[in-house]
Every structure is written in C-alpha cells, then in structure tokens.
Design an enzyme around this catalytic site. Structure first.
Site, short mmCIF file in Angstrom:
data_model
loop_
_atom_site.label_atom_id
_atom_site.label_comp_id
_atom_site.label_asym_id
_atom_site.label_seq_id
_atom_site.Cartn_x
_atom_site.Cartn_y
_atom_site.Cartn_z
N GLU A 34 0.84 -1.20 0.00
CA GLU A 34 0.00 0.00 0.00
C GLU A 34 0.88 1.25 0.00
O GLU A 34 1.84 1.35 0.77
CB GLU A 34 -0.90 -0.02 1.24
CG GLU A 34 -1.77 1.21 1.40
CD GLU A 34 -2.48 1.25 2.74
OE1 GLU A 34 -3.44 2.02 2.85
OE2 GLU A 34 -2.06 0.51 3.66
N LYS B 53 -9.77 2.34 -2.99
CA LYS B 53 -10.19 1.76 -1.72
C LYS B 53 -11.59 2.23 -1.33
O LYS B 53 -11.87 3.43 -1.31
CB LYS B 53 -9.18 2.14 -0.62
CG LYS B 53 -9.42 1.49 0.73
CD LYS B 53 -8.30 1.87 1.70
CE LYS B 53 -8.48 1.19 3.05
NZ LYS B 53 -7.40 1.57 3.99
N CYS C 139 -5.33 -2.86 2.77
CA CYS C 139 -5.15 -2.73 4.22
C CYS C 139 -6.39 -3.14 5.01
O CYS C 139 -6.78 -4.30 5.04
CB CYS C 139 -4.72 -1.30 4.55
SG CYS C 139 -4.21 -1.05 6.26
#
Length: 476
Positions: free
Chosen positions: A265, A357, A407
């Site tokens: 990430e 995301k 994540c």
C-alpha cells in the site's frame, strides 16, 4: 451460588485475560473454548445492571489486551502524548466492551437455555460490531482459531461468525455440564451431545474440504515485496527516489522472474497518475523484468463541484512488451497525459487499471463527522482526507482475475466477497503495517486473511510495507 464482589470481579477479569491470550501474539487458541465459563458463573443470579457491568469489565480486559497497539499509531504518528493515547485507547475499548456487556445482559434477561441463547446472542452482537458505525470486526472471536484448519473450513458457509458461534456454544455447554455436576450431581447430556455432534460435523466437513483440490488448474507465479520503509520518512520528498530504488531492487531480485510482482500500500508515495517521470520508471522496470506490477499509490479525481478528491488506490501496470500491439522486446514508449473518463490511466498506448479503496479507516484516512469533530485531526501524515471508491474493480492478467483489498478492507468478509462475485479468482491484499510498530497487530491483521481465503475459496497474496508478507492458499 453466593460469591463475594471480589470473586465475581476476579471471574470477569479471568474471562477477559483468557480471551486476550487466545489471539496473536500469544496464540493460545484453546483457551477460547473455556474463556467464557468464569464469566457465565459470575453473572449467575445477578441483577441486570450488574450482569452488564461484569460483561463490560470482561470485554474491557479482552479488547485492551488485544488492541493496545492503537496507542502506537496515536502517539508516534498522530502526535498525541502517551497519556492521551492511552486515554483514547481506553475510550475505544470501553465502547467495544459494551458488546460483551450486552451479551451478558441478554443471557441474564433470558435466563433459560443458556447453551443455545449464548452463541446466538454473541454471534449477533459480533455481526453488529462489524457493521455499526462503519464497523470494526477486528479480533472477532473466531479469528483466534486461524491456525486450526479443520475447524475453520466451515467458514466458506458461515464466514468467521460461524466459528465464533461454535466457540461460545462449547463454552456454554461446558458451563452447563460443570454447574449440573456440582449442584445436581448429574451430567447435562443433552447440550453436551448437541455440542459434540456439531463439532464432529464441522471437523468432518473440514477434513473433507482440506482433501479437495484447489484452483482452476491455471498457474500464476507471484512475487511479493516488503520494503520496510520507515513511516516517519515515507512521505518525505527527499526519500522518494531511494524508496523507488529499494522496490526496484527487490522486484528484480527473484531467482525466477514472476508473472506478477506486488508492492505494498502506498509503496509509491507520489500521485502516480500525474507523475510522468515515475510512470516512465515503472514502465522501464516492468519492461526490464518482464512482469506485471501491482502497487499502491494515492490518486485524485475532481468531484461534480470541481474540487479535487483524494483516493487510496492500487494500480496494475502491464509491461510494454506484453501490451496489445507491442512486439515482443519492444522498448517502452512515451506516456500520454490525458485521463480516460473511466478513471484508468493511459500508459504506452494501453490502459492501467486502478482500484480505489472503498472502506476507509476512520481517523486514519478521514475524520468522520468532521463538522462536529473539527478539533480532531487524522493520523495519516503528509496528505489530506481521502474519499471512498465505489466499485470492487477486478483487474485481469493472463491466467488470473485479481481483486485487491487495501489494508483495513481485508477484515470485512462482505467487502472481499464483492471482488469474488465480480469474477476475481486471485485476491491480493496490500497494506502498510508500519502504523502498528513492533506489536501484535501485524500478526492479528495477517490472521484475518486466512478466513477471507477460506470464505471465498481463493488464494491470497499479501504485500506489506512492514509486518508480514506472504501467501495463503484457498484452504487457509
């Protein structure tokens, strides 16, 4: 059974300690199957208010023992003093402990058939915790069993919540057996047989699933990289080239070049979509290595009012010599500066898929209720608030359709499922666990990926900036 306040307090604390020890790093997973017995004895014949209180106390110990690492993020990266960090951590775990208090309150209120009521109540409240106020299902009870592969194969039917149900059911059956044996000199055969029968079924199903072949017969070679870039310098403009060189070296160091290389990430701490210099370096790297490259980088887009919104994104770059229309061995070409309407970036005449995301970290990537909490700043340094993406975009390469959970997203079963429903047969999770320091959090974070693999019967590749990188097959 009459007990003093000290004894009841000790029983509630014991439950909290046993639950905390069930999770990484301690990994004493078997303790979870007896952890609730002291608490169930503690709330016997207690008024509703006290039943809630003892459950809340057990939950406070449970969550404080497994989530104390949040102080590292708040102190080291949020700039809060240690005292303030621990204060806010305690506020957070005090909220999470309410769910355990509601569990004991429900048992005390119903006061019958605890063997069947307890697992239903716990599982329902755990599901609620995973969805209410954006959701925080971290360290749901079932995650404690991530190394018990035969037991957790049932996750492809029940998700992690089914494992939590089984654990509480066994606790309640053992409690009932101990209670009747002590008070009535009898054995509570009925709940014991029901629990044992369910466990036998679950293990038989688990061994059956473990014996089945995995995958669709297609092979994909994948390499993951872990740069271990210090969070304090990650967004420092002066270290960008050094960071890139580290990942470039790691990407070219595999004994045999993989088809896909994965960076963590925000591995590239620039806005890749607007950086021709780094775009060209990426193209040169993928051309030299002959691999596809999936990596994290922030992105931006204009909203309808013309303001710029920030996104936490993952890009997939195809090496120029493998792009459609490019002859084998062709050199990287120049990059157009325009941006297609679908959000994909034009590179070397082709498109570079991007996933944005969807589930952001509260107080990490944005501040919820910012108009009310105007005095609160988020902990991610060097960049403003993010906005969520809208689609579980699946990116395709030869032999694989790839879903990418960034994540925090990997802890949500429903979110990962969206990628699989959209066709993903390989899952990637990229993360930056530097926020957690040398704590149990990276181990807890990694353990949850085991369940996502089993629930969806897809393999996972995980690339972390720090923490644990690795691979998890479809059997967990």
């Amino acid at each position: 059974m009459l007990r003093s306040q000290k004894q009841v307090t000790a029983l509630a604390i014991l439950t909290g300690v046993l639950l905390a020890l069930s999770f990484p790093r301690w990994n004493l997973a078997l303790l979870a199957f007896i952890a609730f017995i002291p608490l169930l004895f503690a709330i016997e014949n207690q008024p509703f208010k006290k039943a809630f209180l003892w459950g809340w106390l057990a939950g406070l110990i449970y969550f404080a023992g497994t989530l104390s690492w949040v102080t590292i993020s708040m102190h080291q990266y949020g700039g809060l003093p240690w005292a303030a960090s621990y204060f806010f951590m305690l506020l957070f775990v005090a909220y999470l402990a309410v769910y355990v208090g509601l569990f004991t309150l429900a048992i005390s209120f119903i006061n019958k058939n605890v063997v069947f009521v307890a697992p239903v109540c716990w599982t329902a409240l755990e599901y609620l915790r995973g969805h209410l106020l954006t959701g925080f299902p971290w360290n749901a009870l079932g995650y404690s069993q991530y190394q018990n592969l035969p037991l957790i194969q049932i996750g492809d039917i029940t998700a992690v919540y089914g494992i939590s149900f089984i654990i509480v059911l066994i606790n309640a059956a053992l409690y009932r057996m101990i209670k009747t044996a002590c008070l009535e000199r009898e054995i509570a055969w009925s709940p014991l047989l029901v629990s044992l029968s369910l466990c036998v079924f679950v293990f038989l199903y688990g061994f059956y699933r473990l014996g089945q072949p995995m995958g669709n017969g297609q092979k994909l070679s994948v390499g993951v990289t872990q740069g271990n870039i210090d969070q304090a310098i990650k967004w420092d403009a002066g270290t960008r080239d050094k960071t890139f060189e580290i990942y470039e070296r790691l990407s070219l160091s595999f004994a045999k070049p993989p088809q896909l290389v994965i960076w963590p990430e925000s591995a590239l701490p620039v806005f890749f979509q607007n950086e021709p210099f780094y775009q060209q370096r990426i193209l040169d790297l993928t051309h030299k290595g002959g691999f596809h490259l999936l990596f994290g980088s922030p992105a931006f887009k204009p909203n309808p009012s013309g303001q710029i919104e920030l996104l936490n994104s993952a890009y997939l770059v195809v090496p120029p010599n493998l792009q459609e229309g490019q002859p084998q061995g062709a050199a990287p070409t120049s990059i157009p500066r325009s941006t297609p309407s679908n959000g994909e970036r034009l590179l070397a005449g082709g498109t570079t898929p991007r996933y944005d995301k969807m589930h952001l970290v509260p107080f990490g990537e944005y501040v919820p209720l910012k108009s009310m909490l105007f005095f609160v700043d988020k902990m991610v340094t060097g960049i403003g608030d993010f906005v969520p993406g809208e689609e579980a975009h699946v990116m395709e390469i030869p032999n694989a359709k790839i879903g990418t959970a960034i994540c925090f997203e990997v802890i949500f079963p429903e979110l990962v499922r969206r990628f699989v429903k959209n066709g993903a047969d390989v899952m990637v999770t990229i993360t930056n666990d530097a926020w957690f320091g040398q704590s149990a959090a990276p181990h807890q974070h990694f353990s949850m990926v085991v369940f996502r693999a089993i629930e969806n019967r897809v393999p996972f590749a995980r690339s972390a900036n720090t923490g644990i990188s690795g691979f998890i097959d479809a059997h967990g």
